[in-house]
Design a protein around this motif. Structure first.
Motif, PDB file in Angstrom:
ATOM      1  N   LYS A  91       0.832  -1.215   0.000  1.00  0.00           N
ATOM      2  CA  LYS A  91       0.000   0.000   0.000  1.00  0.00           C
ATOM      3  C   LYS A  91       0.860   1.257   0.000  1.00  0.00           C
ATOM      4  O   LYS A  91       0.442   2.310  -0.463  1.00  0.00           O
ATOM      5  CB  LYS A  91      -0.939   0.007   1.213  1.00  0.00           C
ATOM      6  CG  LYS A  91      -2.124  -0.923   1.011  1.00  0.00           C
ATOM      7  CD  LYS A  91      -3.137  -0.781   2.135  1.00  0.00           C
ATOM      8  CE  LYS A  91      -4.391  -1.595   1.807  1.00  0.00           C
ATOM      9  NZ  LYS A  91      -5.269  -1.768   2.969  1.00  0.00           N
ATOM     10  N   ALA A  92       2.062   1.141   0.568  1.00  0.00           N
ATOM     11  CA  ALA A  92       2.983   2.291   0.568  1.00  0.00           C
ATOM     12  C   ALA A  92       3.773   2.357  -0.748  1.00  0.00           C
ATOM     13  O   ALA A  92       4.695   3.169  -0.882  1.00  0.00           O
ATOM     14  CB  ALA A  92       3.937   2.190   1.755  1.00  0.00           C
ATOM     15  N   GLY A  93       3.430   1.496  -1.694  1.00  0.00           N
ATOM     16  CA  GLY A  93       4.048   1.593  -3.024  1.00  0.00           C
ATOM     17  C   GLY A  93       5.335   0.812  -3.177  1.00  0.00           C
ATOM     18  O   GLY A  93       6.082   1.015  -4.145  1.00  0.00           O
ATOM     19  N   LYS A  94       5.625  -0.099  -2.233  1.00  0.00           N
ATOM     20  CA  LYS A  94       6.863  -0.890  -2.347  1.00  0.00           C
ATOM     21  C   LYS A  94       6.586  -2.209  -3.066  1.00  0.00           C
ATOM     22  O   LYS A  94       5.483  -2.759  -2.969  1.00  0.00           O
ATOM     23  CB  LYS A  94       7.424  -1.234  -0.953  1.00  0.00           C
ATOM     24  CG  LYS A  94       7.490  -0.080   0.028  1.00  0.00           C
ATOM     25  CD  LYS A  94       8.277   1.079  -0.517  1.00  0.00           C
ATOM     26  CE  LYS A  94       8.321   2.221   0.498  1.00  0.00           C
ATOM     27  NZ  LYS A  94       8.794   3.471  -0.129  1.00  0.00           N
ATOM     28  N   HIS A  95       7.598  -2.709  -3.725  1.00  0.00           N
ATOM     29  CA  HIS A  95       7.592  -4.092  -4.172  1.00  0.00           C
ATOM     30  C   HIS A  95       7.980  -4.945  -2.962  1.00  0.00           C
ATOM     31  O   HIS A  95       8.748  -4.479  -2.100  1.00  0.00           O
ATOM     32  CB  HIS A  95       8.602  -4.297  -5.303  1.00  0.00           C
ATOM     33  CG  HIS A  95       8.374  -3.355  -6.444  1.00  0.00           C
ATOM     34  ND1 HIS A  95       7.445  -3.581  -7.427  1.00  0.00           N
ATOM     35  CD2 HIS A  95       8.964  -2.163  -6.749  1.00  0.00           C
ATOM     36  CE1 HIS A  95       7.463  -2.581  -8.294  1.00  0.00           C
ATOM     37  NE2 HIS A  95       8.376  -1.699  -7.908  1.00  0.00           N
ATOM     38  N   VAL A  96       7.493  -6.198  -2.919  1.00  0.00           N
ATOM     39  CA  VAL A  96       7.771  -7.018  -1.725  1.00  0.00           C
ATOM     40  C   VAL A  96       8.235  -8.415  -2.108  1.00  0.00           C
ATOM     41  O   VAL A  96       7.584  -9.112  -2.896  1.00  0.00           O
ATOM     42  CB  VAL A  96       6.524  -7.147  -0.815  1.00  0.00           C
ATOM     43  CG1 VAL A  96       6.851  -7.992   0.422  1.00  0.00           C
ATOM     44  CG2 VAL A  96       6.011  -5.771  -0.382  1.00  0.00           C
ATOM     45  N   LEU A  97       9.376  -8.789  -1.545  1.00  0.00           N
ATOM     46  CA  LEU A  97       9.803 -10.188  -1.546  1.00  0.00           C
ATOM     47  C   LEU A  97       9.486 -10.709  -0.148  1.00  0.00           C
ATOM     48  O   LEU A  97      10.091 -10.268   0.839  1.00  0.00           O
ATOM     49  CB  LEU A  97      11.305 -10.300  -1.844  1.00  0.00           C
ATOM     50  CG  LEU A  97      11.856 -11.732  -1.826  1.00  0.00           C
ATOM     51  CD1 LEU A  97      11.240 -12.590  -2.920  1.00  0.00           C
ATOM     52  CD2 LEU A  97      13.392 -11.717  -1.974  1.00  0.00           C
ATOM     53  N   CYS A  98       8.507 -11.620  -0.074  1.00  0.00           N
ATOM     54  CA  CYS A  98       8.012 -12.088   1.230  1.00  0.00           C
ATOM     55  C   CYS A  98       8.501 -13.504   1.486  1.00  0.00           C
ATOM     56  O   CYS A  98       8.390 -14.372   0.617  1.00  0.00           O
ATOM     57  CB  CYS A  98       6.483 -12.066   1.224  1.00  0.00           C
ATOM     58  SG  CYS A  98       5.759 -12.614   2.772  1.00  0.00           S
ATOM     59  N   GLU A  99       8.992 -13.739   2.681  1.00  0.00           N
ATOM     60  CA  GLU A  99       9.468 -15.088   3.012  1.00  0.00           C
ATOM     61  C   GLU A  99       8.328 -16.104   2.969  1.00  0.00           C
ATOM     62  O   GLU A  99       7.165 -15.763   3.054  1.00  0.00           O
ATOM     63  CB  GLU A  99      10.155 -15.094   4.392  1.00  0.00           C
ATOM     64  CG  GLU A  99      11.659 -14.896   4.323  1.00  0.00           C
ATOM     65  CD  GLU A  99      12.376 -15.916   3.413  1.00  0.00           C
ATOM     66  OE1 GLU A  99      11.822 -16.998   3.148  1.00  0.00           O
ATOM     67  OE2 GLU A  99      13.481 -15.613   2.935  1.00  0.00           O
ATOM     68  N   LYS A 100       8.743 -17.376   2.832  1.00  0.00           N
ATOM     69  CA  LYS A 100       7.775 -18.467   2.840  1.00  0.00           C
ATOM     70  C   LYS A 100       7.399 -18.804   4.266  1.00  0.00           C
ATOM     71  O   LYS A 100       8.227 -18.576   5.132  1.00  0.00           O
ATOM     72  CB  LYS A 100       8.318 -19.716   2.124  1.00  0.00           C
ATOM     73  CG  LYS A 100       9.795 -20.071   2.344  1.00  0.00           C
ATOM     74  CD  LYS A 100      10.350 -20.295   3.709  1.00  0.00           C
ATOM     75  CE  LYS A 100       9.787 -21.371   4.568  1.00  0.00           C
ATOM     76  NZ  LYS A 100      10.525 -21.513   5.863  1.00  0.00           N
ATOM     77  N   PRO A 101       6.220 -19.311   4.544  1.00  0.00           N
ATOM     78  CA  PRO A 101       5.081 -19.382   3.649  1.00  0.00           C
ATOM     79  C   PRO A 101       4.491 -17.981   3.476  1.00  0.00           C
ATOM     80  O   PRO A 101       4.454 -17.215   4.441  1.00  0.00           O
ATOM     81  CB  PRO A 101       4.108 -20.287   4.415  1.00  0.00           C
ATOM     82  CG  PRO A 101       4.430 -20.032   5.862  1.00  0.00           C
ATOM     83  CD  PRO A 101       5.902 -19.776   5.916  1.00  0.00           C
ATOM     84  N   MET A 102       4.026 -17.670   2.249  1.00  0.00           N
ATOM     85  CA  MET A 102       3.615 -16.285   2.003  1.00  0.00           C
ATOM     86  C   MET A 102       2.529 -15.853   2.988  1.00  0.00           C
ATOM     87  O   MET A 102       2.525 -14.718   3.460  1.00  0.00           O
ATOM     88  CB  MET A 102       3.121 -16.134   0.563  1.00  0.00           C
ATOM     89  CG  MET A 102       2.933 -14.684   0.163  1.00  0.00           C
ATOM     90  SD  MET A 102       2.348 -14.509  -1.526  1.00  0.00           S
ATOM     91  CE  MET A 102       0.578 -14.731  -1.313  1.00  0.00           C
ATOM     92  N   ALA A 103       1.586 -16.748   3.280  1.00  0.00           N
ATOM     93  CA  ALA A 103       0.505 -16.412   4.213  1.00  0.00           C
ATOM     94  C   ALA A 103       0.052 -17.687   4.912  1.00  0.00           C
ATOM     95  O   ALA A 103       0.436 -18.787   4.524  1.00  0.00           O
ATOM     96  CB  ALA A 103      -0.656 -15.777   3.457  1.00  0.00           C
ATOM     97  N   LEU A 104      -0.796 -17.498   5.920  1.00  0.00           N
ATOM     98  CA  LEU A 104      -1.257 -18.637   6.721  1.00  0.00           C
ATOM     99  C   LEU A 104      -2.698 -19.027   6.395  1.00  0.00           C
ATOM    100  O   LEU A 104      -3.248 -19.923   7.023  1.00  0.00           O
ATOM    101  CB  LEU A 104      -1.133 -18.305   8.208  1.00  0.00           C
ATOM    102  CG  LEU A 104       0.299 -18.050   8.683  1.00  0.00           C
ATOM    103  CD1 LEU A 104       0.303 -17.532  10.119  1.00  0.00           C
ATOM    104  CD2 LEU A 104       1.140 -19.317   8.572  1.00  0.00           C
ATOM    105  N   SER A 105      -3.307 -18.325   5.456  1.00  0.00           N
ATOM    106  CA  SER A 105      -4.654 -18.706   5.003  1.00  0.00           C
ATOM    107  C   SER A 105      -4.820 -18.241   3.566  1.00  0.00           C
ATOM    108  O   SER A 105      -4.107 -17.329   3.108  1.00  0.00           O
ATOM    109  CB  SER A 105      -5.741 -18.066   5.876  1.00  0.00           C
ATOM    110  OG  SER A 105      -5.818 -16.682   5.598  1.00  0.00           O
ATOM    111  N   ILE A 106      -5.771 -18.853   2.889  1.00  0.00           N
ATOM    112  CA  ILE A 106      -6.029 -18.475   1.495  1.00  0.00           C
ATOM    113  C   ILE A 106      -6.514 -17.028   1.442  1.00  0.00           C
ATOM    114  O   ILE A 106      -6.075 -16.249   0.587  1.00  0.00           O
ATOM    115  CB  ILE A 106      -7.073 -19.425   0.875  1.00  0.00           C
ATOM    116  CG1 ILE A 106      -6.519 -20.852   0.838  1.00  0.00           C
ATOM    117  CG2 ILE A 106      -7.447 -18.979  -0.533  1.00  0.00           C
ATOM    118  CD1 ILE A 106      -7.554 -21.906   0.500  1.00  0.00           C
ATOM    119  N   VAL A 107      -7.391 -16.667   2.387  1.00  0.00           N
ATOM    120  CA  VAL A 107      -7.929 -15.303   2.360  1.00  0.00           C
ATOM    121  C   VAL A 107      -6.797 -14.285   2.507  1.00  0.00           C
ATOM    122  O   VAL A 107      -6.719 -13.301   1.766  1.00  0.00           O
ATOM    123  CB  VAL A 107      -8.998 -15.126   3.471  1.00  0.00           C
ATOM    124  CG1 VAL A 107      -9.370 -13.659   3.642  1.00  0.00           C
ATOM    125  CG2 VAL A 107     -10.229 -15.941   3.133  1.00  0.00           C
TER     126      VAL A 107
END
Ligand SMILES: NC(=O)c1ccc[n+]([C@@H]2O[C@H](COP(=O)([O-])OP(=O)(O)OC[C@H]3O[C@@H](n4cnc5c(N)ncnc54)[C@H](OP(=O)(O)O)[C@@H]3O)[C@@H](O)[C@H]2O)c1
Length: 333
Positions: A91-107
């Motif tokens: 939202k602040a306009g950055k690109h993001v490389l996110c560590e695994k696991p990307m998220a903890l739920s599908i939502v």
């Protein structure tokens, strides 16, 4: 879009241990530089910045995310914080490389993907093994019939983990061995089959804290490909995949972190062949080059959000199966 005449400026969210690997990779990449590090305390951020020769230290994650000089945010926070801080950075306009696991739920994953789309920024999951050319070679060998028709897959990622107080023991932080290391064999099996599991099943052992510290799982893929995996914090180190076909077997030692020159071992017709595929140096360079290409050249990232969502859906179903004792069907994503 950053000024193309200067390197992409990377900001590290926290002083996480894994940062060291990323720092080496960013420094080796031609169009990137390590610009800043944030921590929950300015002292920790400054000490880390001094130790690693990083120009800027931030007293809060908010300060780093708000800095207009940062182009790319690396998110190596405990798993629970992947989604909220990735969305804030996007939202602040950055690109993001996110560590695994990307998220903890599908939502959560879908919200992250929508935030990236809305911001017009790149979001990719830091599955380093996917950027090593050996991984693509394994997929190509299997798909091109090197072992005949694929019948079975087994993957294992286990290690002895006994660091008391670490967030990996905390169910509220997204702890547990499936999220931490079981995600690798599940991701690798999906990558090579190019398909989602039709259904899954698993059994686990729970640590006192409630997280799984050992798990064995089963995934049924289309075309009668049967896959099993095990993961855990309670067993000797293994990091390997095996693909079994009608005509041969492909062993992939050190499948998820191929340090040094690790072979792929092909057994067929009574012969044993070792194949070597050189990877990048340093090992994590591939994921940084991939972000550069996605941000600056408009190429799709190697691990797009849709792929991460497939992994998350499988992992959520596996956890459900392990806690209910019933077969589970991953939600379509
Ligand atoms: N790709 C790979 O090969 C690889 C390897 C290892 C780990 N990882 C992933 O990278 C992430 C970080 O793993 P790590 O082992 O590097 O973690 P770590 O050393 O425990 O670092 C996590 C950092 O998060 C910050 N933090 C914020 N809230 C926290 C909380 N409630 N509890 C603990 N720390 C908190 C801390 O930094 P501050 O105190 O500076 O704020 C801490 O240093 C995980 O998602 C993990 O799955 C990936």
């Amino acid at each position: 879009m950053p000024d193309m005449n200067r390197p992409l400026r990377w900001g590290l969210l926290s002083t996480a241990r894994i940062n060291r690997r990323l720092i080496d990779a960013v420094r080796a990449a031609p169009r990137s530089e390590v610009f800043g590090v944030a921590s929950r305390s300015l002292d920790a951020a400054s000490a880390f910045a001094d130790a690693h020769g990083i120009p800027c230290a931030y007293a809060t994650y908010e300060d780093l995310v708000a800095d207009p000089d940062i182009d790319v945010v690396y998110n190596p926070l405990p798993n629970r914080l992947h989604a909220p801080w990735t969305v804030r950075a996007l939202k602040a306009g950055k690109h993001v490389l996110c560590e695994k696991p990307m998220a903890l739920s599908i939502v959560q994953g879908q919200i992250m993907g929508r935030a990236a789309d809305k911001a017009g920024r790149v979001l990719a999951e830091a599955f380093m093994y996917r950027h090593h050319p050996r991984t693509a070679e394994v997929r190509d060998l299997v798909r091109n019939g090197a072992i005949g028709r694929l019948r079975r897959i087994h993957g294992a990622f286990t290690f002895r983990f006994d660091r008391d107080g670490n967030w990996r023991w905390d169910p509220d932080e997204g702890g547990g061995s499936l999220w931490d290391v079981g995600c690798y064999p599940v991701s690798f099996a999906r990558y090579v089959t190019g398909a989602e599991p039709l259904h899954v099943w698993a059994e686990q052992h729970r640590a006192e804290s409630g997280v799984d510290d050992a798990m064995t799982g089963f995934l049924r893929f289309p075309d009668d490909v049967l896959a099993t995996f095990d993961c855990g914090f309670d067993a000797a180190f293994r990091s390997e995949m095996t693909f079994v076909g009608t005509e041969g077997v492909l062993h992939v030692p050190m499948a998820f972190r191929p340090e040094g020159r690790m072979p792929i071992v092909l057994e067929r017709d009574g012969q044993r062949e070792e194949r070597f595929v050189d990877g990048p140096t340093p090992l994590f360079l591939g994921e940084v080059l991939d972000m550069e290409a996605a941000i600056l050249d408009g190429r799709p990232p190697a691990v797009p959000v849709a792929d991460s969502l497939g992994t998350i859906a499988a992992l959520v179903a596996i956890l459900h199966a392990a806690s209910t004792g019933h077969v589970a069907v991953p939600e379509p994503v």
